[in-house]
Design an enzyme around this catalytic site. Sequence first.
Site, mmCIF file in Angstrom:
data_model
loop_
_atom_site.group_PDB
_atom_site.id
_atom_site.type_symbol
_atom_site.label_atom_id
_atom_site.label_comp_id
_atom_site.label_asym_id
_atom_site.label_seq_id
_atom_site.Cartn_x
_atom_site.Cartn_y
_atom_site.Cartn_z
ATOM 1 N N ILE A 140 0.866 -1.245 -0.091
ATOM 2 C CA ILE A 140 -0.063 0.015 -0.202
ATOM 3 C C ILE A 140 0.899 1.206 0.057
ATOM 4 C CG2 ILE A 140 -2.081 1.352 1.061
ATOM 5 C CD1 ILE A 140 -2.465 -1.556 0.174
ATOM 6 N N GLU B 178 -6.336 5.843 -13.393
ATOM 7 C CA GLU B 178 -5.208 5.389 -12.675
ATOM 8 C C GLU B 178 -4.029 4.988 -13.807
ATOM 9 O OE1 GLU B 178 -3.724 1.955 -9.679
ATOM 10 O OE2 GLU B 178 -5.692 2.280 -9.861
ATOM 11 N N LEU C 257 24.267 1.564 -22.519
ATOM 12 C CA LEU C 257 24.939 2.631 -23.261
ATOM 13 C C LEU C 257 25.777 3.562 -22.287
ATOM 14 C CD1 LEU C 257 22.350 3.863 -25.973
ATOM 15 C CD2 LEU C 257 24.144 1.841 -26.094
ATOM 16 N N GLY D 101 27.554 1.776 -20.012
ATOM 17 C CA GLY D 101 28.553 1.155 -19.475
ATOM 18 C C GLY D 101 28.537 0.731 -18.059
#
Length: 380
Positions: free
Chosen positions: A158, A243, A338, A340
């Site tokens: 929750i 939502e 990308l 690394g």
Amino acid sequence: MQRDIYTADHEAFRDTVRTFLDKEVLPHHERWEREGVVSRDVWRAAGRQGLLGLAVDPEYGGGGTDDFRHSAVLIEEFARAGASGLALSLHNDIVGPYLTRLATDEQKRRWLPGFTSGETVTAIAMTEPGAGSDLQGIRTTATDRGDHYLLNGAKTFISNGILADLVVVVARTTPEGGSSGQSLLVVERGMDGFERGRNLDKIGQKAQDTAELFFDDVRVPKENLLGGENQAFAALMANLAQERLAIAVGAAAAAEHILELTVAYVKEREAFGRPLARLQHIRFEIAEMATECAVTRSFVDRCITEHSAGRLDAAHASMAKWWATELQKRVVDRCLQLHGGYGYMTEYRVARAFLDGRIQTIYGGTTQIMKEIIGRSVLG
């Protein structure tokens, strides 16, 4: 492409949100992540800035607008800032509609002023240890005892669970009623038998308090029944589209922002004597992600427009949710690659985005549930 869904008023509101983030949120967010919860002061600050209760009647201190685009601006800016701890969208866009649409005048007078000021933090308790996306499996019970209900059960995962002063609880009021036998009860902080368990240790969104809640013979007065008895399921279904759209809006914005950061990184980072951006493979990776983000942005913006006009249906909200969140997961993973080794370091934004964003394809209905909803809509 230039976005055309926002007006000058929305962009002015965006400036307000950015100022709030810079002043009240970002300087404190790392501390909140260590502590596992944001301060109550920032909720009150959000109330003072008019960021709470955007759709609530001004009589109760709210913004008085049903234009979802203001909420979308708020969600986008929080996503771009990486401010996952302060769950304003949960408060405004998920709990808020239950209070504005279902509450009686007397309930509104009791709850909405605190809701809009930030004095009252809210949560909604649907998920249980044995019932997640399948709301029909809810076992928490509320037994009629004349002038009150006796609430028993447990909820988990929750959001706002530790801070919440009002919790909208989904409980079974008719044992044999199936989905039609559930009601919404508002449980208030301090009620006897209402206990909070652990502040759960998540892999991401560390500053966002997420708790277990326990109800042991909690006496909930009939005055705290939200909407009619056994009417919860219809209300839940009516509000889930917003939502899911809210999650999609945040996902699209997060993916775009991490891509922007990665573009800047590969322009600066060198390998084999030249910037990464000059390598064809890197350019192709960026091209693919940029295209996917652009296509997703077009659809999500259309959904925002449709929802603001009251036309967005459950199937298209589900499309937006599953597509945008899966895109976010995919883009952040590729951007981390990308970067690394630096991408694996939590001091880099891409690493935190990797951890914070992983929940997106799970909460609000998993990707698999979204596909089921879409499939039923298409196939009948």
